[in-house]
Design a protein around this motif. Sequence first.
Motif, PDB file in Angstrom:
ATOM      1  N   GLU A 135       0.914  -0.998  -0.086  1.00  0.00           N
ATOM      2  CA  GLU A 135       0.381   0.056  -0.185  1.00  0.00           C
ATOM      3  C   GLU A 135       0.534   1.141   0.163  1.00  0.00           C
ATOM      4  OE1 GLU A 135      -2.585  -0.252   3.596  1.00  0.00           O
ATOM      5  OE2 GLU A 135      -3.852  -2.114   2.364  1.00  0.00           O
TER       6      GLU A 135
ATOM      7  N   ASP B  50      -3.065   5.845  -1.179  1.00  0.00           N
ATOM      8  CA  ASP B  50      -4.922   5.150  -1.245  1.00  0.00           C
ATOM      9  C   ASP B  50      -4.888   4.422  -2.369  1.00  0.00           C
ATOM     10  OD1 ASP B  50      -3.986   6.669  -3.326  1.00  0.00           O
ATOM     11  OD2 ASP B  50      -6.415   7.033  -3.053  1.00  0.00           O
ATOM     12  N   GLU B  51      -3.306   4.394  -3.059  1.00  0.00           N
ATOM     13  CA  GLU B  51      -2.706   2.343  -4.167  1.00  0.00           C
ATOM     14  C   GLU B  51      -2.818   1.240  -2.829  1.00  0.00           C
ATOM     15  OE1 GLU B  51      -0.269   4.149  -7.524  1.00  0.00           O
ATOM     16  OE2 GLU B  51       0.599   5.027  -6.252  1.00  0.00           O
ATOM     17  N   GLN B  52      -2.993   0.381  -3.698  1.00  0.00           N
ATOM     18  CA  GLN B  52      -2.877  -1.100  -3.124  1.00  0.00           C
ATOM     19  C   GLN B  52      -2.681  -2.027  -4.634  1.00  0.00           C
ATOM     20  OE1 GLN B  52      -6.121  -3.639  -1.111  1.00  0.00           O
ATOM     21  NE2 GLN B  52      -5.315  -3.192   0.881  1.00  0.00           N
TER      22      GLN B  52
END
Length: 450
Positions: A120, A123-125
């Motif tokens: 992570e 807010d990116e995963q």
Amino acid sequence: MDVTVIDTPQLGDRSYLVHDGQTALVIDAQRDIDRVEALLAQTGMSLTHVAETHIHNDYITGGLVLARKYGAAYLVNAADDVSFERTPIADGETVRVGELTVKAVATPGHTHHHLSFVVEHGDEQAVFSGGSVLYGSVGRTDLLGPEHTEGLTHDQYASARRLAQEAEEKAALYPTHGFGSFCSSGPATGADGSTLGEQFETNHVYTDPDEEHFVSELIANLTAYPNYYVHMGPANAAGPTEPNLEVPDSLDPAELRSRLEDGEWVVDLRHRVAYSAEHLKGTISFEYGDGSSFTTFLGWIFPYDRQLTLVGSRADVENAIRDLSRIGIDSPDAALGEDPEKLAPGATVSSYPRVGWAEVLADRPTEETILDVRRAEEYEDSHINGAVNIPLHELLPRMDEVPAGKLWVHCGSGYRSGVAASLLERAGKDPVHIDAMFAEAADAGLPMDG
């Protein structure tokens, strides 16, 4: 978060360089780490962590050497029995890689101690799933022996659901296998990219609501995998060294002749068309091309306790040395050049016919054998009436089963049949190489069964 794909199409695998703009993590590095080093130099990233999703069965890892070279933490499952120092990591544990958060998730199935990594950044995963969830399927579950297959297949089904709990639908999915690797099972798509949510809609591990049906179907569809896999796990657990990728000095003609006379493994890398027309008798044809078939099929039948000699152009030999190092075939000798008569003056130069389906129909007497060297499941799906099936990877140990007389040899594309024809000639047989697509045989008029 930036993810750079390091593609190894020769084995159907991918490695990944993941970074936040300054600090990097490498996942499932191939043995030839100079490709990773070039990316690090190009981007200016600082490598602090190297991770393995599992003890690999289809290639030798470069992870240990890479971690030691850069002083990076080497993340390997604490439950794996290995002979080197690592930074043990277990299910649910997290590490920081710069601004990235990396969480280990136990996803057994491909192996008992398989991990996936959920990364992570804000807010990116992203999910790095190794041999767990692939694009369209999952990693195969039979590599640790038949006594483990059913249990691991149940584990694979459960692990896919665990990943669905640990990551969001929008998470980008980055598997290691599924791009041609024999570590894949089922209908892996080989797509360029996907998300976990997309897999929920398209992957049979998610769309099949019946676990028992999924397990039985996956096991029923498992096919043969390369013999060299048996060497990979032990080598990776022992701690691989960095390969020597330099091209050795060319053998002198007398030494090459001697090796041919002694029946050693001398592999001709030229195109199969050139080989069939003229070659040193006793060599084996493994056309290099782009290496995508070369590595798998040479590794499948090469006896690892023998010395290997490569014959071909400097460029092909150099590329072949790199490819073979990935499966633990190190330091082959070489005879550089493509003219058989100049490579070993005085040695026997040979040839055999190379034909298409039209010539098979027109010129083959009905009593002469068509030898199909495709895998058994390919043969069972469809084959030429009366064809004898001995898969390429079984040909050497079953040579005494090969019928007498002229042998018209085919496979799916002409590659494997070229290898088989050279092995048959080397064994004193009389081959004709059918260099044609099997899919075109019926249209050409060959009578089919299945």
